[in-house]
Scaffold this active site. Structure first.
Site, PDB file in Angstrom:
ATOM      1  N   GLY A  12       0.817  -1.212   0.000  1.00 27.09           N
ATOM      2  CA  GLY A  12       0.000   0.000   0.000  1.00 27.09           C
ATOM      3  C   GLY A  12       0.847   1.258   0.000  1.00 27.09           C
ATOM      4  O   GLY A  12       2.080   1.206   0.117  1.00 27.09           O
ATOM      5  N   ASP A  13       0.170   2.409  -0.213  1.00 22.80           N
ATOM      6  CA  ASP A  13       0.813   3.722  -0.201  1.00 22.80           C
ATOM      7  C   ASP A  13       1.921   3.870  -1.242  1.00 22.80           C
ATOM      8  O   ASP A  13       2.878   4.615  -1.052  1.00 22.80           O
ATOM      9  CB  ASP A  13       1.387   4.042   1.201  1.00 22.80           C
ATOM     10  CG  ASP A  13       0.319   4.001   2.264  1.00 22.80           C
ATOM     11  OD1 ASP A  13      -0.835   4.345   1.940  1.00 22.80           O
ATOM     12  OD2 ASP A  13       0.629   3.639   3.417  1.00 22.80           O
ATOM     13  N   LYS A  16      -0.699   5.445  -5.587  1.00 22.02           N
ATOM     14  CA  LYS A  16      -1.792   5.153  -6.534  1.00 22.02           C
ATOM     15  C   LYS A  16      -2.602   6.400  -6.861  1.00 22.02           C
ATOM     16  O   LYS A  16      -2.919   6.669  -8.021  1.00 22.02           O
ATOM     17  CB  LYS A  16      -2.720   4.063  -5.942  1.00 22.02           C
ATOM     18  CG  LYS A  16      -2.006   2.735  -5.703  1.00 22.02           C
ATOM     19  CD  LYS A  16      -2.896   1.726  -5.014  1.00 22.02           C
ATOM     20  CE  LYS A  16      -3.200   2.053  -3.569  1.00 22.02           C
ATOM     21  NZ  LYS A  16      -2.040   1.973  -2.654  1.00 22.02           N
ATOM     22  N   ALA A  39      -8.028   3.265   3.044  1.00 23.98           N
ATOM     23  CA  ALA A  39      -7.154   3.854   2.035  1.00 23.98           C
ATOM     24  C   ALA A  39      -6.977   5.347   2.293  1.00 23.98           C
ATOM     25  O   ALA A  39      -7.856   6.005   2.837  1.00 23.98           O
ATOM     26  CB  ALA A  39      -7.764   3.646   0.646  1.00 23.98           C
ATOM     27  N   HIS A  41      -5.395   8.161  -0.359  1.00 25.79           N
ATOM     28  CA  HIS A  41      -4.719   8.391  -1.634  1.00 25.79           C
ATOM     29  C   HIS A  41      -4.444   9.880  -1.799  1.00 25.79           C
ATOM     30  O   HIS A  41      -5.374  10.679  -1.839  1.00 25.79           O
ATOM     31  CB  HIS A  41      -5.586   7.859  -2.789  1.00 25.79           C
ATOM     32  CG  HIS A  41      -5.752   6.360  -2.753  1.00 25.79           C
ATOM     33  ND1 HIS A  41      -6.476   5.663  -3.678  1.00 25.79           N
ATOM     34  CD2 HIS A  41      -5.249   5.432  -1.899  1.00 25.79           C
ATOM     35  CE1 HIS A  41      -6.423   4.368  -3.383  1.00 25.79           C
ATOM     36  NE2 HIS A  41      -5.695   4.205  -2.305  1.00 25.79           N
ATOM     37  N   THR A 131      -6.285  -0.078  10.469  1.00 24.60           N
ATOM     38  CA  THR A 131      -6.513   1.361  10.456  1.00 24.60           C
ATOM     39  C   THR A 131      -7.662   1.746  11.396  1.00 24.60           C
ATOM     40  O   THR A 131      -7.967   2.927  11.545  1.00 24.60           O
ATOM     41  CB  THR A 131      -6.859   1.833   9.032  1.00 24.60           C
ATOM     42  OG1 THR A 131      -8.016   1.115   8.589  1.00 24.60           O
ATOM     43  CG2 THR A 131      -5.717   1.576   8.070  1.00 24.60           C
ATOM     44  N   ALA A 302      -1.122   8.402   5.556  1.00 24.36           N
ATOM     45  CA  ALA A 302      -2.017   9.483   5.132  1.00 24.36           C
ATOM     46  C   ALA A 302      -3.318   9.461   5.928  1.00 24.36           C
ATOM     47  O   ALA A 302      -3.997  10.471   6.051  1.00 24.36           O
ATOM     48  CB  ALA A 302      -2.313   9.361   3.636  1.00 24.36           C
ATOM     49  N   VAL A 303      -3.690   8.298   6.510  1.00 27.85           N
ATOM     50  CA  VAL A 303      -4.949   8.169   7.247  1.00 27.85           C
ATOM     51  C   VAL A 303      -4.707   8.245   8.743  1.00 27.85           C
ATOM     52  O   VAL A 303      -5.375   8.970   9.469  1.00 27.85           O
ATOM     53  CB  VAL A 303      -5.638   6.820   6.915  1.00 27.85           C
ATOM     54  CG1 VAL A 303      -6.845   6.595   7.809  1.00 27.85           C
ATOM     55  CG2 VAL A 303      -6.066   6.801   5.450  1.00 27.85           C
ATOM     56  N   ASP A 336      12.980   9.864  -6.368  1.00 25.49           N
ATOM     57  CA  ASP A 336      13.757  10.990  -5.823  1.00 25.49           C
ATOM     58  C   ASP A 336      14.160  10.783  -4.370  1.00 25.49           C
ATOM     59  O   ASP A 336      15.124  11.380  -3.906  1.00 25.49           O
ATOM     60  CB  ASP A 336      12.934  12.279  -5.943  1.00 25.49           C
ATOM     61  CG  ASP A 336      11.547  12.142  -5.312  1.00 25.49           C
ATOM     62  OD1 ASP A 336      10.789  11.240  -5.733  1.00 25.49           O
ATOM     63  OD2 ASP A 336      11.233  12.909  -4.376  1.00 25.49           O
TER      64      ASP A 336
HETATM   65  P1  GDP Z   1      -1.514   5.695  -2.202  1.00 27.40           P
HETATM   66  O1  GDP Z   1      -2.233   5.239  -0.990  1.00 27.40           O
HETATM   67  O2  GDP Z   1      -0.946   4.577  -2.997  1.00 27.40           O
HETATM   68  O3  GDP Z   1      -2.308   6.639  -3.058  1.00 27.40           O
HETATM   69  O4  GDP Z   1      -0.251   6.523  -1.668  1.00 27.40           O
HETATM   70  P2  GDP Z   1      -0.253   7.608  -0.458  1.00 27.40           P
HETATM   71  O5  GDP Z   1      -0.885   8.848  -0.933  1.00 27.40           O
HETATM   72  O6  GDP Z   1      -0.767   7.003   0.795  1.00 27.40           O
HETATM   73  O7  GDP Z   1       1.295   7.783  -0.215  1.00 27.40           O
HETATM   74  C1  GDP Z   1       2.154   8.246  -1.211  1.00 27.40           C
HETATM   75  C2  GDP Z   1       2.861   9.503  -0.701  1.00 27.40           C
HETATM   76  O8  GDP Z   1       3.988   9.768  -1.508  1.00 27.40           O
HETATM   77  C3  GDP Z   1       1.996  10.738  -0.781  1.00 27.40           C
HETATM   78  O9  GDP Z   1       2.336  11.589   0.274  1.00 27.40           O
HETATM   79  C4  GDP Z   1       2.405  11.357  -2.117  1.00 27.40           C
HETATM   80  O10 GDP Z   1       2.197  12.757  -2.165  1.00 27.40           O
HETATM   81  C5  GDP Z   1       3.860  11.032  -2.164  1.00 27.40           C
HETATM   82  N1  GDP Z   1       4.435  10.808  -3.494  1.00 27.40           N
HETATM   83  C6  GDP Z   1       3.859  10.212  -4.577  1.00 27.40           C
HETATM   84  N2  GDP Z   1       4.753  10.112  -5.583  1.00 27.40           N
HETATM   85  C7  GDP Z   1       5.913  10.623  -5.127  1.00 27.40           C
HETATM   86  C8  GDP Z   1       7.210  10.767  -5.693  1.00 27.40           C
HETATM   87  O11 GDP Z   1       7.502  10.357  -6.810  1.00 27.40           O
HETATM   88  N3  GDP Z   1       8.170  11.337  -4.903  1.00 27.40           N
HETATM   89  C9  GDP Z   1       7.917  11.772  -3.641  1.00 27.40           C
HETATM   90  N4  GDP Z   1       8.902  12.313  -2.946  1.00 27.40           N
HETATM   91  N5  GDP Z   1       6.698  11.645  -3.073  1.00 27.40           N
HETATM   92  C10 GDP Z   1       5.708  11.069  -3.805  1.00 27.40           C
HETATM   93  P1  IMO Z   2      -3.799   2.673   0.577  1.00 23.54           P
HETATM   94  O1  IMO Z   2      -4.947   2.453  -0.365  1.00 23.54           O
HETATM   95  C1  IMO Z   2      -1.179   0.967   3.631  1.00 23.54           C
HETATM   96  C2  IMO Z   2      -2.952  -1.969   6.354  1.00 23.54           C
HETATM   97  C3  IMO Z   2      -3.097  -1.594   7.804  1.00 23.54           C
HETATM   98  C4  IMO Z   2      -2.958  -2.954   8.448  1.00 23.54           C
HETATM   99  C5  IMO Z   2      -3.680  -3.865   7.474  1.00 23.54           C
HETATM  100  C6  IMO Z   2      -5.126  -4.162   7.840  1.00 23.54           C
HETATM  101  O2  IMO Z   2      -3.682   4.067   1.061  1.00 23.54           O
HETATM  102  O3  IMO Z   2      -2.532   2.131  -0.011  1.00 23.54           O
HETATM  103  P2  IMO Z   2      -7.370  -2.752   7.757  1.00 23.54           P
HETATM  104  O4  IMO Z   2      -7.739  -1.444   8.400  1.00 23.54           O
HETATM  105  O5  IMO Z   2      -7.467  -2.756   6.267  1.00 23.54           O
HETATM  106  O6  IMO Z   2      -8.085  -3.917   8.373  1.00 23.54           O
HETATM  107  O7  IMO Z   2      -5.821  -2.969   8.131  1.00 23.54           O
HETATM  108  O8  IMO Z   2      -3.634  -3.213   6.228  1.00 23.54           O
HETATM  109  N1  IMO Z   2      -3.574  -1.018   5.388  1.00 23.54           N
HETATM  110  C7  IMO Z   2      -2.882  -0.187   4.614  1.00 23.54           C
HETATM  111  N2  IMO Z   2      -1.562   0.066   4.553  1.00 23.54           N
HETATM  112  N3  IMO Z   2      -2.023   1.587   2.769  1.00 23.54           N
HETATM  113  C8  IMO Z   2      -3.342   1.324   2.803  1.00 23.54           C
HETATM  114  O9  IMO Z   2      -4.206   1.813   1.891  1.00 23.54           O
HETATM  115  C9  IMO Z   2      -3.831   0.439   3.784  1.00 23.54           C
HETATM  116  N4  IMO Z   2      -5.071  -0.025   4.110  1.00 23.54           N
HETATM  117  C10 IMO Z   2      -4.885  -0.925   5.077  1.00 23.54           C
HETATM  118  O10 IMO Z   2      -2.085  -0.715   8.212  1.00 23.54           O
HETATM  119  O11 IMO Z   2      -1.606  -3.336   8.486  1.00 23.54           O
HETATM  120 MG    MG Z   3      -2.257   5.539   1.088  1.00 22.97          MG
END
Ligand code: GDP
Ligand code: IMO
Ligand code: MG
Length: 432
Positions: A12-13, A16, A39, A41, A131, A302-303, A336
């Site tokens: 995750g994270d 996306k 999630a 995002h 979460t 982020a959450v 980066d």
């Molecule tokens: P998601 O859950 O997959 O949408 O990802 P998140 O938003 O939870 O976490 C990604 C984090 O990385 C966010 O804070 C974005 O703003 C940041 N981010 C995304 N792409 C890049 C990148 O290429 N470089 C850097 N430094 N940060 C990025």
């Molecule tokens: P996005 O979409 C990262 C992790 C939680 C925990 C496990 C189960 O932003 O990538 P849950 O609340 O789903 O029962 O938790 O999954 N988890 C995530 N980790 N990014 C997420 O979403 C996540 N959604 C759940 O931290 O380990």
């Molecule tokens: Mg995320």
């Protein structure tokens, strides 16, 4: 037309939200197919930052995407949804005109969140580190055929149905020894019922028809995954996973798309690895290098704001994810963040407790709650590029050391890296 999928290949994270926003102008529909407000995002453009939890990351497209869908595979908390939706509408976004919600998406009740917390307390040291959004208990009710769905809110006896399920949950909570503060709960419940009324003002549809009709009419669809492949309930490091199928197959069940209707599968990964919550993480760095990745990459949830655990890129896990998802195009994020490292490592194999070496993701990798546990990662080392990447906008202009790193990943995984992200902003993206 076929529907493309964008999903996370790690824990995750991966970024996306950013990439869905970047790709959105090329699509007519964007659809979330699983997960819920677990999630977070993140999207950044025009100096602003948005974090979306339940709403698809296609909603910001100017005049581009008209339809965003919350599919049947999603679990929806009306209170969190209302908070998120109202904030967007306050900014002038006409969400009612661009969002459709499936009749079949399951509802997260206030008691689901209490059950999530009680379940974690009961697990003690072996807790999952959820979460806390009620995800597990809601999917449990869905599978055990107890759940309430978005379409139910339009029924005349919805409140009775709600009370029945709530009472069952309260009994279960009492059996678990969880104390429920009656006054606080009443407040939660009132807010929830109010939010349900707000939810009912949105178009509630059989979205399986929307997506299939759209494809038949030659419209393009991007399916937006939540979480990541290594958190998949079947293929992730069980039991330290989420409660849905985060893999590409989840887009079929979570939207009502037949397998033959799927086109590209964009698999997205960070140039390193992170994980939040408990569970095995073979390449986790408990040292200063891990702390540096966290600091430079701002690796905090982020959450939940929780620290994300950091480590080197794990090609054993990545190759496994690519296989399960059938990824056709790779997207490498946060390149980066590694700019200043002298040496960059990638894990190519594991050494198991009995001394055998393997490049396959082992079943036993689910046993330990923290760190590499019994697995010893084997690394290949690369010379760092030591050049800031954030301003680079073309593949050719990237440093040779970076290109070598990318070429090696492609050679091991067998899928081309088509997009490289060099910063959080929409514009910090290199298409190849
Ligand atoms: P998601 O859950 O997959 O949408 O990802 P998140 O938003 O939870 O976490 C990604 C984090 O990385 C966010 O804070 C974005 O703003 C940041 N981010 C995304 N792409 C890049 C990148 O290429 N470089 C850097 N430094 N940060 C990025
Ligand atoms: P996005 O979409 C990262 C992790 C939680 C925990 C496990 C189960 O932003 O990538 P849950 O609340 O789903 O029962 O938790 O999954 N988890 C995530 N980790 N990014 C997420 O979403 C996540 N959604 C759940 O931290 O380990
Ligand atoms: Mg995320």
């Amino acid at each position: 037309m076929k529907a493309d999928i964008l999903l996370g290949l790690q824990w995750g994270d991966e970024g996306k939200g950013k990439i869905v926003d970047v790709l959105t102008p090329a699509y007519d529909l964007v659809a979330r197919f699983q997960g819920g407000p677990n999630a977070g995002h993140t999207l950044e453009f025009d100096g602003r930052k948005h974090v979306l939890r339940s709403i698809p990351s296609g909603v910001f497209a100017d005049g581009g995407v008209k339809v965003n869908i919350i599919g049947n595979g999603v679990v929806l908390d009306p209170v969190l949804f209302a908070e998120e939706a109202r904030a967007l509408e306050d900014e002038g976004l006409d969400l009612h005109a661009r969002l459709h919600i499936s009749t079949k998406a399951n509802l997260i009740l206030p008691t689901h969140r209490l059950l999530d917390a009680a379940g974690e307390r009961a697990k003690g040291a072996s807790k999952i580190g959820t979460t806390g959004k009620g995800i597990g208990p809601t999917y449990t009710d869905k599978v055990s055929r107890h759940g309430l769905r978005v379409g139910d809110i339009l029924l005349p006896d919805f409140e009775q149905r709600y009370h029945r399920l709530r009472d069952e949950h309260l009994e279960r909570l009492a059996a678990m020894g969880a104390k429920v503060d009656v006054e606080a709960f009443e407040k939660l419940q009132t807010a929830w019922l109010d939010a349900v009324k707000y939810l009912a003002t949105f178009p509630i549809d059989e979205t399986e028809y929307l997506v299939n009709d759209a494809l038949n009419a030659d419209k393009s669809i991007l399916c937006e995954g939540a979480q990541g492949t290594m958190l998949d309930v079947d293929f992730g490091s069980y039991p330290f996973v989420t409660s849905s199928n985060t893999i590409s197959a989840g887009a079929c069940t979570g939207l009502g798309l037949a397998p033959g209707r799927i086109g590209k599968v964009y698999g997205i990964f960070k140039a390193y690895c992170t994980r939040v919550g408990s569970g095995p993480f073979p390449t986790e760095l408990m040292d200063e290098t891990g702390a540096e990745m966290r600091r430079i990459g701002h690796e905090y949830g982020a959450v939940t704001g929780r620290e994300r655990r950091c480590g080197w890129l794990d090609l054993v896990a990545l190759r496994y994810a690519v296989m399960i998802d059938g990824a056709t195009d790779l997207i490498m994020m946060k390149s980066d963040v590694l700019d200043d490292f002298d040496t960059i490592k990638v894990c190519t194999e594991y050494i198991l407790p009995d001394g055998t070496r393997t490049d396959r993701f082992p079943f036993s990798a689910g046993d330990n709650a923290e760190g590499p546990g019994d697995i010893v990662p084997v690394y290949k080392e690369f010379k760092g590029w030591k050049t800031p990447l954030t301003e680079v906008r073309s593949f050719d202009a990237l440093p040779q050391e970076f290109k070598d790193y990318v070429a090696y990943i492609e050679s091991v995984v067998g899928v081309p890296v088509k997009i490289i992200s060099v910063g959080p902003d929409r514009t910090a993206t290199i298409m190849r």
